[in-house]
Design a protein around this motif. Structure first.
Motif, PDB file in Angstrom:
ATOM      1  N   TYR A  14       0.838  -1.209   0.000  1.00  0.00           N
ATOM      2  CA  TYR A  14       0.000   0.000   0.000  1.00  0.00           C
ATOM      3  C   TYR A  14       0.865   1.249   0.000  1.00  0.00           C
ATOM      4  O   TYR A  14       0.603   2.212  -0.738  1.00  0.00           O
ATOM      5  CB  TYR A  14      -0.902   0.007   1.235  1.00  0.00           C
ATOM      6  N   ASP A  17       2.396   1.989  -3.399  1.00  0.00           N
ATOM      7  CA  ASP A  17       1.385   2.520  -4.327  1.00  0.00           C
ATOM      8  C   ASP A  17       1.005   3.949  -3.952  1.00  0.00           C
ATOM      9  O   ASP A  17       0.854   4.812  -4.825  1.00  0.00           O
ATOM     10  CB  ASP A  17       0.139   1.627  -4.309  1.00  0.00           C
ATOM     11  N   TRP A  18       0.851   4.189  -2.643  1.00  0.00           N
ATOM     12  CA  TRP A  18       0.508   5.544  -2.175  1.00  0.00           C
ATOM     13  C   TRP A  18       1.601   6.531  -2.564  1.00  0.00           C
ATOM     14  O   TRP A  18       1.305   7.642  -3.037  1.00  0.00           O
ATOM     15  CB  TRP A  18       0.336   5.539  -0.649  1.00  0.00           C
ATOM     16  N   ALA A  20       3.670   6.385  -5.052  1.00  0.00           N
ATOM     17  CA  ALA A  20       3.643   6.635  -6.505  1.00  0.00           C
ATOM     18  C   ALA A  20       2.542   7.633  -6.852  1.00  0.00           C
ATOM     19  O   ALA A  20       2.751   8.552  -7.665  1.00  0.00           O
ATOM     20  CB  ALA A  20       3.439   5.319  -7.245  1.00  0.00           C
ATOM     21  N   ARG A  21       1.381   7.468  -6.230  1.00  0.00           N
ATOM     22  CA  ARG A  21       0.272   8.405  -6.498  1.00  0.00           C
ATOM     23  C   ARG A  21       0.605   9.798  -5.988  1.00  0.00           C
ATOM     24  O   ARG A  21       0.379  10.808  -6.666  1.00  0.00           O
ATOM     25  CB  ARG A  21      -1.028   7.897  -5.837  1.00  0.00           C
ATOM     26  N   MET A  22       1.175   9.877  -4.770  1.00  0.00           N
ATOM     27  CA  MET A  22       1.532  11.168  -4.186  1.00  0.00           C
ATOM     28  C   MET A  22       2.597  11.868  -5.037  1.00  0.00           C
ATOM     29  O   MET A  22       2.503  13.078  -5.318  1.00  0.00           O
ATOM     30  CB  MET A  22       2.035  10.936  -2.754  1.00  0.00           C
ATOM     31  N   ALA A  24       3.214  11.471  -8.200  1.00  0.00           N
ATOM     32  CA  ALA A  24       2.630  11.926  -9.475  1.00  0.00           C
ATOM     33  C   ALA A  24       1.877  13.241  -9.283  1.00  0.00           C
ATOM     34  O   ALA A  24       1.975  14.159 -10.113  1.00  0.00           O
ATOM     35  CB  ALA A  24       1.700  10.843 -10.027  1.00  0.00           C
ATOM     36  N   ARG A  25       1.129  13.335  -8.185  1.00  0.00           N
ATOM     37  CA  ARG A  25       0.400  14.588  -7.910  1.00  0.00           C
ATOM     38  C   ARG A  25       1.380  15.735  -7.682  1.00  0.00           C
ATOM     39  O   ARG A  25       1.171  16.863  -8.153  1.00  0.00           O
ATOM     40  CB  ARG A  25      -0.490  14.402  -6.679  1.00  0.00           C
ATOM     41  N   GLU A  30       1.075  19.786  -7.356  1.00  0.00           N
ATOM     42  CA  GLU A  30       0.457  19.869  -6.038  1.00  0.00           C
ATOM     43  C   GLU A  30       1.518  20.061  -4.963  1.00  0.00           C
ATOM     44  O   GLU A  30       2.595  19.451  -5.029  1.00  0.00           O
ATOM     45  CB  GLU A  30      -0.360  18.609  -5.750  1.00  0.00           C
ATOM     46  N   TRP A 103      12.370   4.591  -5.567  1.00  0.00           N
ATOM     47  CA  TRP A 103      11.005   4.796  -6.078  1.00  0.00           C
ATOM     48  C   TRP A 103      10.884   6.084  -6.905  1.00  0.00           C
ATOM     49  O   TRP A 103       9.859   6.759  -6.878  1.00  0.00           O
ATOM     50  CB  TRP A 103      10.000   4.825  -4.933  1.00  0.00           C
TER      51      TRP A 103
END
Length: 415
Positions: A14, A17-18, A20-22, A24-25, A30, A103
């Motif tokens: 988790y 994945d979190w 990677a999303r953070m 990208a934002r 952001e 990462w």
């Protein structure tokens, strides 16, 4: 090799994945923050500002074996590379070549927030503020005297008594100042009802951790290894105040309870029970299981599950003051005697340990009092001075060799 905890595997997946999303934002524009573990994260969560915890990111850098390279970049800027590496390592990671950054690397943060827990921490976070696009906010560090006996039974509800109103007044004011500072820079406004819900979820999360800690303390033989509980506890901790974190803490509890029920043992020939005091040895987590076969020695305790059980529950009507109560004493609880020494001794007794390995970092000067309290109670202690995240430091300290010698000479096997 004992089967891995599904909760640990799920938490690690988790978090990747979190991240990677953070990331990208953040790369899309952001604003994100880098914060120390003793910062009241709940304000950032309520304002929906993604944040990365310095110590967690250092653990990833160390686990990917690029800690020494990151510290070389710190030294190349003319800064010390031998002090508080756990705090300084992410600064060096920012300057590693792309292919070496874990990462994909931490995107440049807009905000760097820390408590002034010492002169060096303050200087490290001031360095963040000198980077283009990053601003620094520092909170005060306070102390209390006298210290309440058995604070862990008092702080969840009677925190005003435990910490004193003067300390709480100051941190409450500074949290309000931090909130305004973030609101000015993001254009967002704090929803105090949302903050109260985040606090409620944090308490529910901590209650599951308390039940899990109590299960492990009572279990014979030990059902779970600390190198599994460390990620299974700490990843959800960085998501404290979310339903995912509550569910993850409950899943960990249920899995440990199931193991206890069927008598699962991480070391069937358990003959010595050990306690690890200090930060995790992230560059070599396998070390915690290295002594099971030869010595029947199992690490049954680390501070991560224990402080998750005792350190974070706070119940109160005003969410900002209650949040101040959650963080005002967190450093005391872990590092400042007699807050720390009394608690470590109580935990050692409740877990029935035969010996303690005490890793003392350069920013925990009260470590000697913890060692003395345990030795006075008849519990042998191996005190090692090294930085947990810096493989250069832990290599020089010869930790596995010294633990093996400690077990041979000072920790008799149970019959």
């Amino acid at each position: 090799m004992s089967e891995r905890l599904a909760a640990a595997v799920a938490a690690t997946r988790y978090q990747k994945d979190w991240f990677a999303r953070m990331a990208a934002r953040a790369r899309a524009g952001e604003q994100i923050a880098i914060v120390n573990a003793d910062v009241p994260h709940e304000i950032l969560r309520a304002l929906e500002i993604p944040y990365v915890v310095t110590q967690w990111w250092s653990s990833i850098i160390a686990a990917k074996q690029v800690g020494p390279a990151a510290m070389e970049r710190v030294a190349a800027r003319g800064l010390p590379d031998f002090s508080l590496q756990y705090d300084a390592m992410p600064l060096g990671e920012q300057e590693l070549p792309e292919h070496m950054r874990p990462w994909g690397g931490l995107p440049a943060p807009a905000f760097a927030i820390a408590e002034r827990s010492g002169d060096v921490t303050q200087k490290i976070f001031e360095q963040w503020g000198e980077r283009p696009g990053t601003e620094t906010f520092l909170l005060s560090r306070t102390a209390a005297d006298p210290v309440p006996p058995r604070w862990w039974e008092l702080v969840s509800h009677e925190w005003e008594t435990a910490f004193g109103s003067d300390r709480l007044d100051l941190l409450q004011d500074e949290i309000e100042e931090l909130t305004s500072w973030l609101e000015d820079r993001t254009g967002r406004r704090l929803d105090r009802g949302r903050l109260a819900e985040i606090m409620r979820l944090g308490n529910e999360h901590a209650e599951w951790n308390r039940r899990t800690r109590d299960l492990v303390a009572a279990a014979r033989p030990t059902p779970v290894s600390v190198n599994d509980t460390m990620p299974a506890v700490m990843v959800p901790q960085w998501h404290r105040g979310t339903q995912w974190a509550v569910d993850a803490a409950r899943a960990l509890h249920d899995e440990v309870a199931e193991r206890v029920a069927r008598g699962h043992a991480v070391c069937p020939a358990e003959r010595r029970r050990l306690m690890w005091i200090g930060r995790g040895l992230w560059s070599d987590l396998a070390m915690y299981q290295r002594f099971q076969e030869e010595f029947g020695a199992v690490f049954v305790w680390s501070m991560y599950l224990a402080i998750a059980a005792d350190g974070y529950r706070r119940y109160g009507e005003d969410p900002v003051r209650t949040l101040a109560a959650r963080f005002v004493g967190i450093t005391d609880q872990l590092y400042v005697p007699p807050w720390s020494s009394d608690w470590y001794l109580a935990e050692a007794l409740s877990h029935d340990v035969d010996g303690v390995v005490h890793l003392v970092a350069d920013d925990t000067p009260g470590g000697v009092f913890i060692t003395e309290a345990l030795e006075a109670a008849g519990i042998p202690v191996l005190e090692i001075r090294a930085n947990n995240a810096d493989a250069r430091s832990t290599g020089a300290a010869r930790i596995p060799e010294r633990i093996a010698d400690f077990l041979r000479t000072r920790v008799p096997a149970r019959s």
